[in-house]
Design a protein around this motif. Sequence first.
Motif, PDB file in Angstrom:
ATOM      1  N   UNK A 180       0.836  -1.203   0.000  1.00  0.00           N
ATOM      2  CA  UNK A 180       0.000   0.000   0.000  1.00  0.00           C
ATOM      3  C   UNK A 180       0.868   1.249   0.000  1.00  0.00           C
ATOM      4  N   UNK A 181       0.318   2.314  -0.562  1.00  0.00           N
ATOM      5  CA  UNK A 181       0.909   3.642  -0.400  1.00  0.00           C
ATOM      6  C   UNK A 181       0.120   4.354   0.687  1.00  0.00           C
ATOM      7  N   UNK A 182       0.791   4.676   1.775  1.00  0.00           N
ATOM      8  CA  UNK A 182       0.115   5.249   2.933  1.00  0.00           C
ATOM      9  C   UNK A 182      -0.140   6.745   2.746  1.00  0.00           C
ATOM     10  N   UNK A 183      -1.179   7.279   3.383  1.00  0.00           N
ATOM     11  CA  UNK A 183      -1.400   8.730   3.387  1.00  0.00           C
ATOM     12  C   UNK A 183      -0.312   9.416   4.203  1.00  0.00           C
ATOM     13  N   UNK A 184      -0.127  10.733   4.056  1.00  0.00           N
ATOM     14  CA  UNK A 184       0.969  11.436   4.746  1.00  0.00           C
ATOM     15  C   UNK A 184       1.034  11.189   6.251  1.00  0.00           C
ATOM     16  N   UNK A 185      -0.100  11.063   6.911  1.00  0.00           N
ATOM     17  CA  UNK A 185      -0.110  10.894   8.369  1.00  0.00           C
ATOM     18  C   UNK A 185       0.567   9.595   8.801  1.00  0.00           C
TER      19      UNK A 185
END
Length: 385
Positions: free
Chosen positions: A234-239
């Motif tokens: 997965x590509x995680x969100x900035x947080x």
Amino acid sequence: MSTTNMQDAIVIGGGFYGAAIAVYLARQRGMKQVTLIERESSLLSRASYNNQARVHNGYHYPRSFTTAYRSRINLPKFVQDWPEAVKQDFTKLYAIARRNSKVTANQFERFYREIGAKIELASPALRSLFEPRLIEEVFLVEEYAFDSTQLARWALSELQESGVRIRLNTQAIAIANSPNQSLNITLAPEGKDREQISARYVFNCTYSGLNQFGGDFPGTRTALKQEITEMALMRMPPALSDLGITVMDGPFFSVMPFPARGLHTVSHVRYTPHLHWADDPNTNPYQKLDGYQRDTRVDRMIRDIGRYLPSVLGSEYIDSLFEVKTILSKNEGDDGRPILFEKHETLPGCYSILGGKIDNIYDVLEKLETENLSGAQITSSEQAQ
């Protein structure tokens, strides 16, 4: 069927364990003729790559003192020996679920303080990432990830410098006794005729394929369980992009950096295992994986994880890593990951070796240090002088 010259040792399996053991035999035990056999077209391309890429420090095993303690001892060694492959520039959190967890937050904290592992309460900002109604406590810990592509580069370089012969695209299919106190290994190179190679010692480091040999191979005494598993990339969100997160110990999921792809793996205790069976010499785990449909369960993973960690709902699915995972049946209950290290009495000189996680390599090498491997040109103590 052609026959090649006698070898000091044959190592079957070109994953991290097989490569490290082959280098050890050549460098520390002075063996001049060592051959590494790998069925794939490159080293460290199966289970050594298709996993969570976690360098454990014990936090994963609050119900197995031995596994937790050995991980804590082994982690600094691993970081020292393979610094280029270790990713340390992220924050690692372990969170304890309020319900259905097999350990409480107090038990978790006390256990790791007792074994000397670093643990402290996470900051309010980090704790705010979690749903407080479902999470009892969040801890800041010290744990790393590894880049298997860097380890593969190390393996190729070290094997070549150590004089180990590497045979890729070659499957070992049988191990048999020989009248001259050696072992005969039957090889099936891809697209070529079968051949036979002889050696004083054979190290079976094939992980899921430990019991997939004909000839005189007796099989492991230790019962094994096989699982087809899915790690979602997965590509995680900035947080969450600079975090590694594990929620324990029942609901149990992990979101870990995967340095080889610059992404994160997502695993879930309920959805990562797709299929399992008791290991059987008549059931080829690789064929079973090849024939598996591989329908992703990532939607179910993310939906459940999102209840505990809402911002994960903003992640982007990229791919999935499917692989056969092999564990010792006796450790299903406590999640322990000891090594399997068996000498086969009816096949003298043949060893079967399996580690449940990458830092177990030190436990294997310690066991090998106690073995009287006759036939080596010099002893390990002479090598050190």
